[in-house]
Motif scaffolding. Sequence first.
Motif, PDB file in Angstrom:
ATOM      1  N   ASN A 207      43.577  35.953  25.880  1.00  0.00           N
ATOM      2  CA  ASN A 207      43.142  37.238  25.841  1.00  0.00           C
ATOM      3  C   ASN A 207      44.762  38.313  25.803  1.00  0.00           C
TER       4      ASN A 207
ATOM      5  N   ALA B 229      37.315  29.843  35.903  1.00  0.00           N
ATOM      6  CA  ALA B 229      36.424  31.121  36.342  1.00  0.00           C
ATOM      7  C   ALA B 229      36.220  31.791  35.079  1.00  0.00           C
ATOM      8  N   HIS B 230      35.118  32.872  35.304  1.00  0.00           N
ATOM      9  CA  HIS B 230      34.529  33.500  34.094  1.00  0.00           C
ATOM     10  C   HIS B 230      34.824  34.864  34.584  1.00  0.00           C
ATOM     11  N   GLN B 231      34.929  35.695  33.271  1.00  0.00           N
ATOM     12  CA  GLN B 231      35.277  37.244  33.616  1.00  0.00           C
ATOM     13  C   GLN B 231      34.587  37.807  32.230  1.00  0.00           C
ATOM     14  N   GLY B 232      33.533  38.409  32.306  1.00  0.00           N
ATOM     15  CA  GLY B 232      32.826  38.791  31.072  1.00  0.00           C
ATOM     16  C   GLY B 232      32.827  37.779  30.010  1.00  0.00           C
TER      17      GLY B 232
ATOM     18  N   TYR C  73      35.369  36.096  28.920  1.00  0.00           N
ATOM     19  CA  TYR C  73      36.519  35.235  28.878  1.00  0.00           C
ATOM     20  C   TYR C  73      36.417  34.208  30.088  1.00  0.00           C
TER      21      TYR C  73
ATOM     22  N   TRP D 152      43.484  32.515  29.876  1.00  0.00           N
ATOM     23  CA  TRP D 152      41.873  33.117  29.629  1.00  0.00           C
ATOM     24  C   TRP D 152      41.422  33.029  28.217  1.00  0.00           C
TER      25      TRP D 152
END
Length: 84
Positions: free
Chosen positions: A24, A49-52, A54, A71
């Motif tokens: 990212n 981990a997850h974020q949107g 990514y 990411w």
Amino acid sequence: MRVKVELIGQGLHPRETVVKINTNRGPQELSVDSQSLQNGTIEIGYPIAHQGRYVLIELPTETSGGLWRVWVDKENLMTLEAAE
């Protein structure tokens, strides 16, 4: 699980390959064992981990910028079966 990478060239040692992974924050380069490269992918652990769209992954080796975790877009991940 595996992540897509792009082959850049040979590393410092005969068994090393330099690859680029898209993150990212832009592309990151890392050296991996040549045998770990399969169909344009390298093996990683399960996402941390997850974020949107990514996911945070841990790489098998450190990037040239000193990162172990990056990411990446979910679309760059593959299961082991899909990579074979």
